[in-house]
Design a protein around this motif. Structure first.
Motif, short mmCIF file in Angstrom:
data_model
loop_
_atom_site.label_atom_id
_atom_site.label_comp_id
_atom_site.label_asym_id
_atom_site.label_seq_id
_atom_site.Cartn_x
_atom_site.Cartn_y
_atom_site.Cartn_z
N TYR A 158 0.84 -1.19 0.00
CA TYR A 158 0.00 0.00 0.00
C TYR A 158 0.89 1.26 0.00
N PRO A 159 0.55 2.30 -0.75
CA PRO A 159 -0.72 2.50 -1.45
C PRO A 159 -0.72 2.15 -2.93
N HIS A 160 0.43 2.21 -3.59
CA HIS A 160 0.40 2.25 -5.05
C HIS A 160 0.51 0.90 -5.75
N ARG A 161 0.80 -0.19 -5.01
CA ARG A 161 1.01 -1.46 -5.70
C ARG A 161 0.20 -2.60 -5.09
N PHE A 162 -0.97 -2.29 -4.57
CA PHE A 162 -1.82 -3.33 -4.00
C PHE A 162 -3.15 -3.40 -4.74
N PHE A 163 -3.74 -4.60 -4.70
CA PHE A 163 -5.11 -4.82 -5.11
C PHE A 163 -5.73 -5.83 -4.16
N LEU A 164 -7.06 -5.94 -4.20
CA LEU A 164 -7.78 -6.94 -3.44
C LEU A 164 -8.60 -7.79 -4.40
N GLU A 165 -8.82 -9.05 -4.01
CA GLU A 165 -9.51 -9.99 -4.88
C GLU A 165 -10.28 -11.01 -4.06
N THR A 166 -11.35 -11.55 -4.66
CA THR A 166 -12.06 -12.64 -4.00
C THR A 166 -11.55 -14.00 -4.47
N VAL A 188 -16.93 -8.71 -1.46
CA VAL A 188 -15.87 -7.74 -1.76
C VAL A 188 -15.82 -6.64 -0.70
N PRO A 189 -16.95 -6.06 -0.28
CA PRO A 189 -16.88 -5.05 0.79
C PRO A 189 -16.26 -5.59 2.07
N THR A 190 -16.49 -6.86 2.38
CA THR A 190 -15.87 -7.45 3.57
C THR A 190 -14.36 -7.46 3.46
N LEU A 191 -13.85 -7.81 2.29
CA LEU A 191 -12.40 -7.82 2.08
C LEU A 191 -11.83 -6.41 2.25
N TYR A 192 -12.54 -5.43 1.75
CA TYR A 192 -12.05 -4.05 1.88
C TYR A 192 -12.11 -3.58 3.33
N LEU A 193 -13.14 -3.98 4.04
CA LEU A 193 -13.24 -3.60 5.44
C LEU A 193 -12.09 -4.21 6.24
N ARG A 194 -11.77 -5.47 5.97
CA ARG A 194 -10.64 -6.11 6.65
C ARG A 194 -9.33 -5.42 6.31
N ALA A 195 -9.17 -5.05 5.05
CA ALA A 195 -7.94 -4.38 4.64
C ALA A 195 -7.81 -3.01 5.29
N SER A 196 -8.93 -2.30 5.39
CA SER A 196 -8.88 -0.97 6.00
C SER A 196 -8.47 -1.06 7.46
N ALA A 230 -6.52 -3.51 8.70
CA ALA A 230 -5.10 -3.88 8.69
C ALA A 230 -4.22 -2.67 8.41
N LEU A 231 -4.73 -1.75 7.60
CA LEU A 231 -3.97 -0.56 7.23
C LEU A 231 -4.23 0.63 8.16
N SER A 232 -5.21 0.48 9.04
CA SER A 232 -5.62 1.58 9.94
C SER A 232 -5.99 2.83 9.14
N LEU A 233 -6.78 2.62 8.10
CA LEU A 233 -7.20 3.70 7.22
C LEU A 233 -8.71 3.62 7.01
N PRO A 234 -9.35 4.74 6.65
CA PRO A 234 -10.78 4.70 6.35
C PRO A 234 -11.08 3.80 5.16
N LEU A 235 -12.19 3.11 5.23
CA LEU A 235 -12.60 2.21 4.16
C LEU A 235 -12.64 2.92 2.81
N ALA A 236 -13.22 4.11 2.76
CA ALA A 236 -13.35 4.84 1.51
C ALA A 236 -11.99 5.18 0.91
#
Length: 214
Positions: free
Chosen positions: A167-175, A182-190, A192-198
């Protein structure tokens, strides 16, 4: 807010308007006609499903890869748990060159072959993006691959430190094959990163724009 799912083999029973999914077509296992025509997808020859010498699959891939619905080539790759690695490498390089010619990102399946993938990347010196999907390695390995210019895509299982390195420029998320939304994966990532979901979702969207016009 959009959620980018960079690599999936599954379609939900009900489409979500805020999710952009890239379905994966494995040449020899499925056909473009099997996929909804309005969705973007990736297409490639998976190292698990090589048929014969792979020539017929390469020809079929060339036919489908030129279609505008195909945004990425792959998943191509190397897998040391499967036989005949040199043959896998030949087909992988053919697909990497195809991605380069068509100016499309390459989605990579890699198992215990980081040195080989790095050597190929250094030798071919591609300008198109190379995205390792489903990365589960620890952060030292992640950092090495990032330094070599790879992008990393994270699914249901990963080390938080590896995601943080990408993070930030070389990551992606996938199912991929996961049943998690997909929103669950993003919520978990946010988390892990201590960042807002949006913010995480927006960054993934920006990363997609960067590799499509790489």
């Amino acid at each position: 807010m959009k959620y980018i799912d960079i690599h999936t083999h599954r379609l939900p029973e009900k489409e979500q308007g805020n999710v952009v999914r890239f379905l994966n077509l494995i040449v020899g296992q499925s056909h473009a006609s099997d996929y909804p025509s309005h969705l973007p997808f990736s297409a490639g020859i998976h190292p698990w499903y090589i048929e014969g010498d792979g020539r017929a699959q390469l020809e079929a891939l060339w036919e489908v890869a030129r279609q505008p619905e195909v945004w990425m080539i792959g998943e191509a790759g190397l897998d040391k748990t499967r036989p005949d690695l040199p043959f896998q490498q030949t087909l992988f390089e053919e697909q990497a060159l195809m991605a380069e010619e068509l100016r499309k990102p390459l989605v990579i399946h890699g198992v215990k072959c980081w040195a080989e993938l790095t050597e190929i990347r250094r030798r071919l010196r591609p300008t198109s993006a190379w995205v390792i999907h489903g990365f589960r390695g620890k952060s030292p390995q992640a950092r090495q691959l990032l330094q070599e210019g790879f992008f990393l895509s994270f699914g249901e299982i990963y080390h938080d430190a590896s995601l943080q390195a990408a993070y930030p420029h070389r990551f992606f998320l996938e199912t991929d094959e996961s049943t998690l939304s997909v929103p669950t994966l993003y919520l978990r990532a946010s988390k892990a990163l201590s960042l807002p979901l949006a913010e995480v979702a927006k960054q993934a969207e920006m990363n997609l724009e960067s590799i499509i016009s790489y």
